[in-house]
Design an enzyme around this catalytic site. Structure first.
Site, PDB file in Angstrom:
ATOM      1  N   ASP A 128      49.609  13.608   1.970  1.00  0.00           N
ATOM      2  CA  ASP A 128      49.427  15.060   2.092  1.00  0.00           C
ATOM      3  C   ASP A 128      50.801  15.697   2.090  1.00  0.00           C
ATOM      4  O   ASP A 128      51.596  15.478   3.007  1.00  0.00           O
ATOM      5  CB  ASP A 128      48.674  15.390   3.387  1.00  0.00           C
ATOM      6  N   ARG A 130      51.475  18.943   2.105  1.00  0.00           N
ATOM      7  CA  ARG A 130      51.465  20.334   2.536  1.00  0.00           C
ATOM      8  C   ARG A 130      52.312  20.580   3.785  1.00  0.00           C
ATOM      9  O   ARG A 130      52.347  19.769   4.700  1.00  0.00           O
ATOM     10  CB  ARG A 130      50.032  20.798   2.820  1.00  0.00           C
TER      11      ARG A 130
END
Length: 198
Positions: A128, A130
């Site tokens: 991930d 983000r």
């Protein structure tokens, strides 16, 4: 983020077939490839508004893909924000930050048996990518320092708290299970502790 994020524009737009009158906010401080924005719907609580931080998913949000639960989560959030008053923070972080074309590549790997996290790693991306720091900056620009966060993702809660936003409570989203997204949702629960009751 080195550049201060400040409010830039505010535009009224009717959404959800005209049933919701919303205010869209643009910000200074993001480059044009990452034009994050916010939407205010209803009458937010001035002390502890409801907030949804949503990462862009073109396939789900726009085209209704059944491979994920992003589109239904977005629609649910907009309805809840309109009813209770609050803010949608829309982050341009397609495919957990890897971009649309790379996300297409992960779909092929998922079709071959990998889960969404394994596919990212196979393509030399983090599970991930983000960062929710832009959400923190946008909330501060909107004078929102405390909130109830509409999410099943504990990392979102942690990152906002680490950034100085007082997340008073985590409000779970619905469970939008389809035949096509069952493995995707199951991997979110097992790999990143999403609180989804499958």
């Amino acid at each position: 983020m080195d550049t201060p994020v400040t409010l830039h524009t505010q535009v009224p737009i009717s959404i959800l077939g005209g049933s919701v009158n919303a205010q869209f906010f643009g910000f200074k401080g993001f480059d044009k490839h990452n034009e994050h924005f916010a939407v205010r719907a209803g009458r937010p609580d001035t002390e502890v508004p409801l907030v949804r931080v949503h990462s862009e998913c073109i396939t789900g949000d726009v085209f209704g893909s059944q491979r994920c639960d992003c589109g239904p989560q977005l629609q649910e959030a907009l309805r809840a924000l309109n009813a209770q008053g609050g803010y949608l923070i829309y982050l341009r972080q397609e495919g957990r930050g890897i971009g649309l074309y790379s996300k297409f590549e992960t779909y092929l790997l998922q079709d071959a048996g990998m889960d969404t996290y394994e596919a990212n790693l196979e393509l030399n991306h983090p599970e991930d990518s983000r960062s929710f720091a832009p959400a923190v900056a946008m909330l501060r620009a909107l004078d929102v320092n405390r909130c109830r966060l509409l999410t099943n993702n504990p990392d979102k809660v942690k990152q906002l708290r680490d950034g100085g936003i007082d997340v008073v409570s985590s409000v779970p989203t619905g469970v939008f299970l389809t035949k096509q997204n069952h493995n995707y949702l199951r991997s979110k629960v097992s790999k990143s502790r999403h609180t989804i009751k499958l």
